[in-house]
Write a protein that holds these residues in place. Sequence first.
Motif, PDB file in Angstrom:
ATOM      1  N   TYR A   1      10.853  -2.999  -2.365  1.00 58.91           N
ATOM      2  CA  TYR A   1      11.791  -4.136  -2.886  1.00 58.91           C
ATOM      3  C   TYR A   1      11.437  -5.141  -1.659  1.00 58.91           C
ATOM      4  N   ALA A   2      10.797  -5.120  -0.620  1.00 57.77           N
ATOM      5  CA  ALA A   2      10.542  -6.016   0.213  1.00 57.77           C
ATOM      6  C   ALA A   2       9.632  -7.046  -0.626  1.00 57.77           C
ATOM      7  N   ARG A   3       8.984  -6.859  -1.500  1.00 59.66           N
ATOM      8  CA  ARG A   3       8.023  -7.878  -2.207  1.00 59.66           C
ATOM      9  C   ARG A   3       8.864  -8.271  -3.437  1.00 59.66           C
TER      10      ARG A   3
ATOM     11  N   ASP B   1      16.231 -16.457 -10.739  1.00 63.15           N
ATOM     12  CA  ASP B   1      16.804 -16.519 -11.879  1.00 63.15           C
ATOM     13  C   ASP B   1      16.379 -15.285 -12.680  1.00 63.15           C
ATOM     14  N   GLU B   2      17.476 -14.670 -13.236  1.00 60.68           N
ATOM     15  CA  GLU B   2      17.230 -13.258 -13.954  1.00 60.68           C
ATOM     16  C   GLU B   2      16.403 -13.449 -15.085  1.00 60.68           C
ATOM     17  N   ASP B   3      16.184 -14.906 -15.785  1.00 67.65           N
ATOM     18  CA  ASP B   3      15.330 -14.925 -16.880  1.00 67.65           C
ATOM     19  C   ASP B   3      13.924 -14.894 -16.290  1.00 67.65           C
ATOM     20  N   ASP B   4      13.611 -14.962 -15.083  1.00 75.47           N
ATOM     21  CA  ASP B   4      12.157 -14.850 -14.548  1.00 75.47           C
ATOM     22  C   ASP B   4      12.088 -13.656 -14.008  1.00 75.47           C
ATOM     23  N   VAL B   5      12.770 -12.659 -14.313  1.00 75.67           N
ATOM     24  CA  VAL B   5      12.234 -11.126 -13.753  1.00 75.67           C
ATOM     25  C   VAL B   5      11.589 -10.194 -14.657  1.00 75.67           C
ATOM     26  N   ARG B   6      10.332  -9.965 -14.230  1.00 74.85           N
ATOM     27  CA  ARG B   6       9.407  -9.038 -14.895  1.00 74.85           C
ATOM     28  C   ARG B   6       9.028  -7.809 -13.855  1.00 74.85           C
ATOM     29  N   ILE B   7       9.456  -6.850 -14.421  1.00 74.48           N
ATOM     30  CA  ILE B   7       9.084  -5.651 -13.495  1.00 74.48           C
ATOM     31  C   ILE B   7       7.360  -5.280 -13.920  1.00 74.48           C
ATOM     32  N   PRO B   8       6.434  -5.402 -13.171  1.00 72.62           N
ATOM     33  CA  PRO B   8       5.203  -5.015 -13.438  1.00 72.62           C
ATOM     34  C   PRO B   8       4.939  -3.588 -13.624  1.00 72.62           C
ATOM     35  N   HIS B   9       3.899  -3.000 -14.344  1.00 75.77           N
ATOM     36  CA  HIS B   9       3.750  -1.756 -14.494  1.00 75.77           C
ATOM     37  C   HIS B   9       2.182  -1.455 -15.072  1.00 75.77           C
TER      38      HIS B   9
ATOM     39  N   VAL C   1       9.867   1.065  -8.818  1.00 72.71           N
ATOM     40  CA  VAL C   1       9.472   0.380  -7.514  1.00 72.71           C
ATOM     41  C   VAL C   1       8.838   1.175  -6.522  1.00 72.71           C
ATOM     42  N   SER C   2       9.205   2.028  -5.794  1.00 71.77           N
ATOM     43  CA  SER C   2       8.557   2.899  -4.941  1.00 71.77           C
ATOM     44  C   SER C   2       7.496   3.807  -5.710  1.00 71.77           C
ATOM     45  N   GLY C   3       7.636   4.298  -6.618  1.00 67.34           N
ATOM     46  CA  GLY C   3       6.589   5.026  -7.672  1.00 67.34           C
ATOM     47  C   GLY C   3       5.971   4.087  -8.491  1.00 67.34           C
ATOM     48  N   ASN C   4       5.828   3.001  -8.203  1.00 67.99           N
ATOM     49  CA  ASN C   4       5.012   1.855  -9.086  1.00 67.99           C
ATOM     50  C   ASN C   4       3.947   1.100  -8.077  1.00 67.99           C
ATOM     51  N   PRO C   5       2.785   1.557  -8.037  1.00 71.86           N
ATOM     52  CA  PRO C   5       1.659   0.753  -7.210  1.00 71.86           C
ATOM     53  C   PRO C   5       1.782  -0.582  -7.399  1.00 71.86           C
TER      54      PRO C   5
END
Length: 160
Positions: free
Chosen positions: A136-138, A152-160, A127-131
């Motif tokens: 979290y506000a985004r 929906d939890e099925d639609d969560v992708r944490i970018p990296h 989160v904070s360490g991820n450009p």
Amino acid sequence: MITRLFFLLTVISLGAWFSVASAAGNSAAQVYHKECSDCHIAYPTAFLSTASWDAVLNSLDKHFGENAELSPGDLQSVKSYLETNNYDQSRIKSRYNGRFDTPGTPLRITETRFFQALHHEVPDRLVSGNPAVKTYARCESCHRGAQNGSFDEDDVRIPH
Ligand code: HEC
Ligand code: HEC
């Protein structure tokens, strides 16, 4: 600390509880969606209490470093929408008997107990360490349906 198991056992479709805010056909809801989505998504309203939303609306001239003031008419609509669609009437509060009540009147969704419980397993470096996320506000950087009010939890992708 609540565990994932706790959610899996007791919650069927949590994401659906947060899509309320996108209800069309209600003019106060539409004003909220239009006026409160210029700088960030129109946040789901069920995380903050009546008192917190009041505090947000009473300080729009100094809103996280921005001026987000509304016309008196729009302010009245947004107020009436948030007075009837917030944590105090939410299924989170009734279902968990107030267990996720947040002390004080935070202005941030991300400072509420329920938000933190949902996200406590996500490490800071994502989160904070991820450009690609930073804060979290985004919500929309991980919740791909957030712009349309879907968490929906099925639609969560944490970018990296
Ligand atoms: C002029 C731009 C602007 C407008 C218009 C605006 N906001 Fe914001 N809002 C911000 C900024 C900037 C932040 C801080 C974002 C961050 O921390 O990254 C913020 C944050 C928030 C947060 C806290 C998010 C968190 O961290 O949990 C809430 C709640 C919020 N806004 C509600 C509203 C509501 C309700 C409206 C409509 C009345 C609105 N905003 C309109 C700029 C705006
Ligand atoms: C860094 C990525 C990230 C950001 C940013 C983020 N979330 Fe999440 N969110 C997650 C993850 C991961 C989960 C857990 C998904 C799971 O249980 O499989 C989650 C779960 C949720 C859930 C529960 C979904 C369900 O059906 O169980 C809601 C509601 C939610 N987030 C709302 C928000 C809101 C509102 C914001 C913005 C204020 C936000 N999230 C910002 C990653 C994020």
